[in-house]
Write an enzyme that holds these catalytic residues in place. Structure first.
Site, PDB file in Angstrom:
ATOM      1  N   HIS A 203     -14.513  -2.383  -9.615  1.00  0.00           N
ATOM      2  CA  HIS A 203     -15.620  -1.336  -9.987  1.00  0.00           C
ATOM      3  C   HIS A 203     -14.912  -0.014  -9.108  1.00  0.00           C
ATOM      4  CE1 HIS A 203     -15.926  -2.971  -5.800  1.00  0.00           C
ATOM      5  NE2 HIS A 203     -16.994  -2.275  -5.631  1.00  0.00           N
ATOM      6  N   HIS A 250     -16.432 -10.654  -0.071  1.00  0.00           N
ATOM      7  CA  HIS A 250     -17.536 -10.782  -1.143  1.00  0.00           C
ATOM      8  C   HIS A 250     -17.247 -11.778  -2.061  1.00  0.00           C
ATOM      9  CE1 HIS A 250     -19.492  -7.042   0.073  1.00  0.00           C
ATOM     10  NE2 HIS A 250     -18.523  -6.273  -0.116  1.00  0.00           N
ATOM     11  N   TYR A 259     -18.283  -3.383   6.594  1.00  0.00           N
ATOM     12  CA  TYR A 259     -18.909  -1.947   6.463  1.00  0.00           C
ATOM     13  C   TYR A 259     -19.269  -1.499   7.667  1.00  0.00           C
ATOM     14  CZ  TYR A 259     -19.878  -3.395   1.418  1.00  0.00           C
ATOM     15  OH  TYR A 259     -19.306  -3.803   0.284  1.00  0.00           O
ATOM     16  N   GLU A 269     -17.223   1.661   3.899  1.00  0.00           N
ATOM     17  CA  GLU A 269     -16.267   0.333   3.729  1.00  0.00           C
ATOM     18  C   GLU A 269     -14.892   0.539   3.873  1.00  0.00           C
ATOM     19  OE1 GLU A 269     -16.576  -3.252   0.503  1.00  0.00           O
ATOM     20  OE2 GLU A 269     -16.559  -1.445  -0.450  1.00  0.00           O
TER      21      GLU A 269
END
Length: 311
Positions: A203, A250, A259, A269
């Site tokens: 992402h 994750h 985080y 992060e």
């Protein structure tokens, strides 16, 4: 993969409550390289292995959060075409003149359906990473100062109308949808989380449905290895940096992460790992029931602060 159109996340401007405190944090604890200050009082930084002049800009304000996120595009003609395409989609654009940000060319600015200000630009002065272009060493002196991330990697933004963002990012801006999170079955399993890439990263930007517009969840800084994420955690502990989640992994994106919050309450992060999708890779779906492992895979836990605290 040929890189055309929008290339990568380029910069973000954060609002901070105490500029000098924030400057010390991002320079000395995070380990970013300070590259300038402008007439508006803003402070500019880059990660040590970035070549462009700046990727993070800090602005003194009464409230924390994000002013805008900027993406670099291939060239000036690409910028002009995207400006036309965004207007044809129905969004108003603004041309911000070159020099408004230090060492940065003209920018095309517009407001996303989620209420976030986004801008595109083609030119930013390259100042290098402290290494020569011929026979370089594997790292520069700044690579061991503080947490020392190698780049500004991505951001997660909260706001309403994420489905309108989906149309804009996929049909106009040329991103592909790598992963998505569905809402509860009783609500018809709407898409409430969307992870977009303009490259082959998991992402470059992501959005989560939220009632208030224009909110920042976090900025993410890329670490080269999981070991360096853990080292960043040690540095956070030594400097009493408040941690939200981690160290953990994750399920979504397979990223390895911690985080934490900067002194103004903006979440950041430190991120490593993940996988490398291509534009023709299938979109991965996380159900509402499966998302606890998507957030924190070892524990399968939904952390209240992660879901509710934004700036």
């Amino acid at each position: 993969m040929a890189m055309t159109g929008i290339l990568r996340p380029g910069h973000a401007q954060l609002r901070v409550l105490d500029l000098e405190q924030a400057t010390r944090f991002y320079r000395d604890i995070m380990g970013l390289v300070e590259t300038g200050r402008d007439g508006q009082g803003r402070v500019y930084f880059k990660c040590w292995d970035e070549h462009d002049h700046s990727s993070l800009i800090l602005r003194q304000a009464d409230g924390a959060g994000i002013d805008f996120i900027g993406f670099k595009v291939l060239n000036a003609s690409t910028l002009d075409q995207l400006d036309k395409d965004i207007q044809a989609f129905g969004l108003k654009t603004e041309r911000v003149p070159a020099g408004d940000l230090l060492e940065t060319g003209e920018r095309v600015r517009f407001v996303l359906p989620t209420g976030h200000v986004m801008e595109l630009y083609a030119e930013k002065t390259q100042i290098g990473n402290g290494l020569p272009a011929v026979n370089p060493a594997p790292w520069a002196p700044d690579a061991d100062r503080g947490m020392a991330p190698v780049r500004f990697d991505h951001c997660l933004l909260y706001g309403p109308n994420v489905m309108a963002n989906k149309v804009l990012f996929m049909e106009v801006l040329g991103f592909h949808l790598v992963e998505r999170i569905l809402g509860p079955a009783e609500a018809g399993e709407p898409e409430i989380g969307l992870f977009f890439s303009c490259s082959h990263k998991t992402h470059d930007i992501a959005f989560v449905e939220y009632p208030e517009p224009g909110k920042l969840h976090h900025l993410s800084f890329r670490m080269p290895t999981w070991e360096r994420v853990l080292r960043a955690g040690d540095i956070m502990g030594m400097n009493k940096v408040p941690i939200d989640i981690g160290p953990t992994r994750h399920g979504v994106t397979r990223g390895e992460t911690i985080y934490a919050w900067d002194p103004s309450g903006n979440r950041f992060e430190t991120f490593a790992g993940g996988y490398e999708p291509y534009p023709d890779s299938r979109t991965i779906t996380w159900t509402f029931e499966g998302f606890p492992h998507g957030l924190d895979f070892p524990q399968g836990k939904l952390h209240d602060s992660f879901l509710t605290v934004v700036t």
